[in-house]
Design a protein around this motif. Structure first.
Motif, short mmCIF file in Angstrom:
data_model
loop_
_atom_site.label_atom_id
_atom_site.label_comp_id
_atom_site.label_asym_id
_atom_site.label_seq_id
_atom_site.Cartn_x
_atom_site.Cartn_y
_atom_site.Cartn_z
N ARG A 1 33.94 -52.49 -28.03
CA ARG A 1 34.24 -53.71 -28.79
C ARG A 1 34.67 -54.81 -27.84
N GLN B 1 31.52 -51.42 -34.23
CA GLN B 1 31.15 -50.88 -32.93
C GLN B 1 30.15 -51.79 -32.24
N ASN C 1 34.83 -48.01 -28.96
CA ASN C 1 33.87 -48.70 -29.81
C ASN C 1 33.03 -49.73 -29.06
#
Length: 375
Positions: free
Chosen positions: A342, A65, A340
């Motif tokens: 990301r 994350q 997340n």
């Protein structure tokens, strides 16, 4: 080096074993070319990023994350020759089928949207002959050369002609094209090389530049050196990359310039697809049928369901970081990457350059994808 790190891993652990012999070969190769760095008890690094084969992949890369903002260090230029003597005149047929005679390389102007061509000229040993630069050419050795592009990547004919270039090396990535035609009409030899960028054509591109500047032997040497480094980097990356495509991270490349309202997803044949694959990711564009660059939208992102989004540092900054990105594309939160946060970003002038810095770029992305705790 890691400029910003706001991520965490759940269930991080060791995966595989280190391939120290391969790592030593790669470090030695890149050090000889001014790319690798490291000292003391630290693990070997490439442009400030740990070497993939010495890093430990986390157990579940999809669980990571947070965003990672990478800033690769400015490695010094490492010419293959000192004071090379060009074989002139050089007569070449360029990528558009135009025969060009180059009789003078004392005032070279290499121009493309990636900054690749200027770096190649420097690595060939003709850096002192470069008289100007595009905005993407920002490595320290060229930083004092005057800019000849305006509004980002627009060619300025007056600025170029004022420098009185003896030869221009360019491609079709910069415009307007009428400026290139104007330069030819003014009697300046213009060699147009392939605008496609990928790890697969770095060697051919380098050889083309060398041949145009009367340094065919040095072009072949530099091309072979870069190709060997890319191969070594790929072997290093393989030590932390999942073998199965189904376990590789689904990855999307997003180009953004928030101030101009520009948002594109880069797909097949854009160069981003080759970048993702070579770094060990799964290029989603091949699955969903994106070709070239397409305007980004919520529907496309939801269909792609990326685990990771790759961007340029300034592009991410221009949209207000990850928060701004999620605000612009609310549906992104319905993807693993959005949920997340990301996002991996990297130097604008390196990410898609596909030149002599390619091994360092691939290594950095692979580590950020699969061994982020090493950063």
């Amino acid at each position: 080096m890691l400029r910003q790190r706001t991520g965490s891993a759940r269930g991080a652990g060791a995966r595989g074993t280190f391939r120290l012999a391969a790592a030593a070969v790669l470090v030695a190769s890149l050090t000889a070319c001014g790319v690798a760095a490291g000292g003391g008890g630290d693990m070997a690094k490439v442009s400030g990023i740990p070497l993939a084969s010495e890093a430990t992949a986390i157990d579940d890369p999809r669980s990571y994350q947070g965003e990672l903002s990478l800033q690769l260090v400015d490695d010094p230029v490492a010419p293959v020759a000192t004071d090379p003597v060009p074989q002139l005149p050089a007569v070449v047929t360029d990528n558009q089928g135009t025969e060009v005679e180059v009789a003078d390389v004392s005032r070279i102007l290499p121009l493309d949207i990636y900054g690749t061509l200027s770096r190649i000229v420097y690595e060939l040993g003709l850096g002192d002959n470069v008289i100007g630069r595009d905005v993407s050419s920002s490595f320290p050795e060229i930083a004092d050369r005057p800019l000849v592009t305006t509004d980002g990547h627009q060619l300025n004919a007056e600025a170029i002609l004022a420098l009185n270039p003896s030869v221009i090396i360019t491609d079709t990535s910069l415009g307007p094209w009428d400026v290139v035609l104007q330069l030819r009409d003014a009697g300046v030899p213009v060699v147009v090389v392939d605008s496609h960028r990928s790890p697969e054509n770095v060697e051919a591109l380098t050889e083309a530049v060398g041949a145009a500047l009367g340094l065919p032997d040095q072009g072949r040497e530099l091309g072979a050196r870069t190709r060997a480094q890319i191969t070594e980097a790929e072997e290093s990356i393989a030590t932390i990359t999942p073998d199965s495509e189904t376990r590789q991270l689904r990855t999307v490349f997003l180009y953004a310039r928030g101030s101009a309202g520009v948002y594109y997803m880069f797909g097949e044949d854009s160069g981003a697809d080759a970048l993702i694959t070579a770094a060990g990711g799964y290029d989603v564009s091949s699955e969903v049928g994106w070709k070239g660059a397409k305007p980004a939208n919520d529907e496309g992102l939801i269909a792609a369901q990326p685990d990771v989004i790759i961007m340029m540092n300034k592009g991410l900054e221009s949209v207000g970081g990850v928060d701004g990105l999620l605000e612009k594309f609310p549906a992104m939160e319905q993807t693993p990457a959005g949920a997340n946060r990301r996002v991996i970003s990297m130097n604008d002038d390196l990410l898609l350059s596909f030149g002599t810095r390619t091994p360092a770029v691939l290594n950095a992305l692979a580590v950020a994808l699969y061994a982020p705790d090493a950063l």
